[in-house]
Design an enzyme around this catalytic site. Structure first.
Site, short mmCIF file in Angstrom:
data_model
loop_
_atom_site.label_atom_id
_atom_site.label_comp_id
_atom_site.label_asym_id
_atom_site.label_seq_id
_atom_site.Cartn_x
_atom_site.Cartn_y
_atom_site.Cartn_z
N THR A 2 -47.30 19.97 -44.16
CA THR A 2 -46.93 20.95 -43.15
C THR A 2 -47.80 20.75 -41.92
OG1 THR A 2 -46.43 23.29 -42.89
CG2 THR A 2 -48.60 22.77 -43.73
N CYS A 160 -43.27 14.31 -37.11
CA CYS A 160 -43.67 14.31 -38.53
C CYS A 160 -42.50 14.75 -39.42
CB CYS A 160 -44.86 15.26 -38.72
SG CYS A 160 -45.37 15.43 -40.43
N THR A 163 -42.73 18.22 -41.27
CA THR A 163 -42.86 19.41 -40.42
C THR A 163 -41.50 19.74 -39.83
OG1 THR A 163 -45.14 18.80 -39.86
CG2 THR A 163 -44.05 20.36 -38.40
#
Length: 184
Positions: A2, A160, A163
């Site tokens: 995350t 990412c 994420t």
């Protein structure tokens, strides 16, 4: 993993995080709440790492806050001491970003407590992207803390794969008479 980002600017401190929970290469959930308010809404906390591990740490950290009447640094140091000495805690894989009116801290999986420079924290798989984005925004714009955190998370989410763009953002107003201890 995350991305969690915390920004402190002017009279605000923000912790924001995305909502993606991954198991290996699979997205299991997109709307997890990894940012919370603790201790009568006076402390913000966000986690990166294993979800079950993070909830265990949230509970432990909140009990330390209660024990130390909401003193963020004392509670963080006491949690870190426990983390280092407790065999079960040592196996937990999570990072915590915590903030109140006076300080912002990272509590690491090694039991370290770090007060970052520049009133900025970014942890998790997209942390480096979020930190780079937030640093540039802090240095080159007049955006407030919430806007910087949101934009940094969006940039991290674009780069990412762990994420997403489903954000939870918590914010504290800092009374004008309180000193900013992170710059001391």
């Amino acid at each position: 993993m995350t991305t969690i980002v915390s920004v402190r600017r002017n009279n605000k401190v923000v912790i924001a995080g995305d909502g993606q929970v991954s198991l290996g290469n699979t997205v299991m959930k997109g709307n997890a709440r990894k940012v919370r308010r603790l201790y009568n809404n006076k402390v913000l906390a966000g986690f990166a790492g294993g979800t079950a591990d993070a909830f265990t740490l949230f509970e432990r950290f909140e009990s330390k806050l209660q024990m130390h009447q909401g003193h963020l640094t004392k509670a963080a140091v006491e949690l870190a001491k426990d983390w280092r000495s407790d065999r079960a805690l040592r196996k937990l894989e999570a990072l915590l970003a915590v903030a109140d009116e006076t300080a912002s801290l990272i509590i690491t999986g090694n039991g370290d407590v770090v007060q970052p420079e520049n009133d900025l924290i970014a942890i998790g798989s997209g942390g480096a992207y979020a930190q780079a984005a937030a640093t540039a925004l802090l240095e080159n714009t007049e955006l407030d803390a919430r806007e910087i955190a949101e934009k940094a998370l969006n940039i991290a989410g674009d780069i990412c794969v762990f994420t997403n763009h489903n954000h939870t953002i918590e914010e504290l107003e800092i009374p004008a008479e309180l000193p900013n201890l992170s710059q001391a």
